[in-house]
Design an enzyme around this catalytic site. Sequence first.
Site, PDB file in Angstrom:
ATOM      1  N   HIS A 254      -5.731  18.849 -42.958  1.00  0.00           N
ATOM      2  CA  HIS A 254      -6.014  18.415 -44.332  1.00  0.00           C
ATOM      3  C   HIS A 254      -6.940  19.413 -45.026  1.00  0.00           C
ATOM      4  O   HIS A 254      -6.665  19.854 -46.148  1.00  0.00           O
ATOM      5  CB  HIS A 254      -6.654  17.027 -44.295  1.00  0.00           C
ATOM      6  CG  HIS A 254      -6.964  16.462 -45.641  1.00  0.00           C
ATOM      7  ND1 HIS A 254      -6.139  15.588 -46.301  1.00  0.00           N
ATOM      8  CD2 HIS A 254      -8.027  16.650 -46.466  1.00  0.00           C
ATOM      9  CE1 HIS A 254      -6.661  15.266 -47.472  1.00  0.00           C
ATOM     10  NE2 HIS A 254      -7.819  15.900 -47.590  1.00  0.00           N
ATOM     11  N   GLU A 255      -8.031  19.762 -44.370  1.00  0.00           N
ATOM     12  CA  GLU A 255      -8.993  20.672 -44.997  1.00  0.00           C
ATOM     13  C   GLU A 255      -8.424  22.083 -45.120  1.00  0.00           C
ATOM     14  O   GLU A 255      -8.772  22.818 -46.050  1.00  0.00           O
ATOM     15  CB  GLU A 255     -10.313  20.683 -44.214  1.00  0.00           C
ATOM     16  CG  GLU A 255     -11.013  19.327 -44.130  1.00  0.00           C
ATOM     17  CD  GLU A 255     -11.219  18.660 -45.475  1.00  0.00           C
ATOM     18  OE1 GLU A 255     -11.336  19.366 -46.508  1.00  0.00           O
ATOM     19  OE2 GLU A 255     -11.263  17.412 -45.512  1.00  0.00           O
ATOM     20  N   HIS A 258      -6.734  22.347 -48.449  1.00  0.00           N
ATOM     21  CA  HIS A 258      -7.685  22.675 -49.518  1.00  0.00           C
ATOM     22  C   HIS A 258      -8.073  24.155 -49.468  1.00  0.00           C
ATOM     23  O   HIS A 258      -8.089  24.854 -50.488  1.00  0.00           O
ATOM     24  CB  HIS A 258      -8.957  21.838 -49.358  1.00  0.00           C
ATOM     25  CG  HIS A 258      -8.828  20.413 -49.753  1.00  0.00           C
ATOM     26  ND1 HIS A 258      -8.431  20.026 -51.016  1.00  0.00           N
ATOM     27  CD2 HIS A 258      -9.062  19.265 -49.076  1.00  0.00           C
ATOM     28  CE1 HIS A 258      -8.434  18.703 -51.096  1.00  0.00           C
ATOM     29  NE2 HIS A 258      -8.801  18.221 -49.929  1.00  0.00           N
ATOM     30  N   GLU A 284      -5.651  17.891 -53.799  1.00  0.00           N
ATOM     31  CA  GLU A 284      -5.210  16.915 -52.809  1.00  0.00           C
ATOM     32  C   GLU A 284      -3.715  17.022 -52.554  1.00  0.00           C
ATOM     33  O   GLU A 284      -3.237  16.715 -51.454  1.00  0.00           O
ATOM     34  CB  GLU A 284      -5.573  15.502 -53.245  1.00  0.00           C
ATOM     35  CG  GLU A 284      -7.049  15.175 -53.126  1.00  0.00           C
ATOM     36  CD  GLU A 284      -7.567  15.265 -51.699  1.00  0.00           C
ATOM     37  OE1 GLU A 284      -6.810  14.911 -50.763  1.00  0.00           O
ATOM     38  OE2 GLU A 284      -8.719  15.687 -51.511  1.00  0.00           O
TER      39      GLU A 284
END
Length: 488
Positions: A254-255, A258, A284
């Site tokens: 997830h990170e 980003h 997101e």
Amino acid sequence: MPAYDDLLAFQRTTEALAQVAGRTGWDQEAIMPRGAAPQRAEEMAALEEVLHARRTDPRLGDWLHEAHAKDAVADANLRELQRSYARNRKVPAKLAAEIARVTSLAQGQWAAARAAEDTAAFLPVLSDVVRLRREEGAHLAEGGDAYDALMQDYEPGGSAATMAAMFDRMRPRLVALRQQALDAAPAPHLSGHFPKAQQLALAQEIAAAFGYDFDHGRLDLAVHPFSSGSGMDVRITTRVDEADPFNCLYSTIHEVGHACYEQTVDRAHLLTPIGNGVSMGVHESQSRSYENQMGRSEAYCGWLYGRMRDVFGDIGVASERDFYRAVNAVHSGYIRTEADELHYNLHVMLRFDLERALILGELEVANLEEAWNARFLSDFGVAVDKPSNGFMQDVHWSVGLMGYFPTYSLGNLYAGCLLSALRGDVPDLDASLANGDPSPATAWLGERVQQFGALRTPEDTIRQATGETPTEEPLLTYLEAKFGDLYG
């Protein structure tokens, strides 16, 4: 264009100082000694005073009045600078510095109170944060909706009414699909011991495969995973539970979503107003695309199953299909960051309603835990057992990010739109994912979304990437197909 050139030269220093402030915040959450918190709060306040003075410098107004855009890049830079200048002039410098000081202190107090399950230790500082953000929202709104005004920091052009309407359209289909999954036979689950060092080594391997550039970044541990920075220094954090490797691995993916967005922005835009992600909703969309549409796909799970058996040995599931079901297990858990794709947006809806009520004065901090627990029981059918599984689980409110939460669901919506276009353009995507190679998808996102930074507005960024106006329909169709297959 002397006015434009002077404006960009001045702003370059402001952008560089903002990066220093952001890196100081990363240090606070990742490696700062706990005893440094009071001094760090003063340092953060001092940095904010300098930044606020630059962002409201009267010369900016003169330059903005005189400057003219010669191309799309200049037009976008002027758009972003005008928005920033108008916003910051409404907020008193003393208030901006006080918010920086209090939220810096609050982050450490939240982490300690969360670890101790001590609500009473957290509520006083949270009350201060909410009071200050209400005051800031009132200055920004100038008689309008304070929550809408705060949302602009995370999703320019967004509004609570738009978000609420989106949630109203999504909720019935999500709830119905969730119930069908919960009524079906439960998914398998992993078992065993998953040592910290091996989890982190695998997380680094996966991060690199998803395109994260460790020459311009690093992976560390934090209470709440996050990504920080832009351009040539973009850092990520994760967390480790030795009984649950998915927490570490999927937080990392997830990170990385980003971080790859920030690392891929055209370097020509470095330290300019458009040299970072355009909004948290679009941000997101990248992290959720990496984590869910790629990382939780059946094709990628087949590869990850074999890789995890290589690293950890027996993991308690007997086949690739069972592993895929375990990765996507539907259950009414407490924790948003660990939620399956059906429950995730329901977690966001709860937070959106509560934080909006806090900012508008319809809910007081003293009653927040009770309101959270009642709403969670109503929405999820489970009673909250402790504060760290309830209103104290997320870092966002302690650091003043009111207006941020709805962008998570907006990002899911955008990710659904992007997936539909991606599969049309990359028909052999699953074959690559089955080999542990997400690069065809990440390259497509880099080309269609990430390289542009804030050149376009948020909605136009997605429209240009997909050829369609974004709606929730592709996301809901994807979820119904995926979980319909998983749960019959």
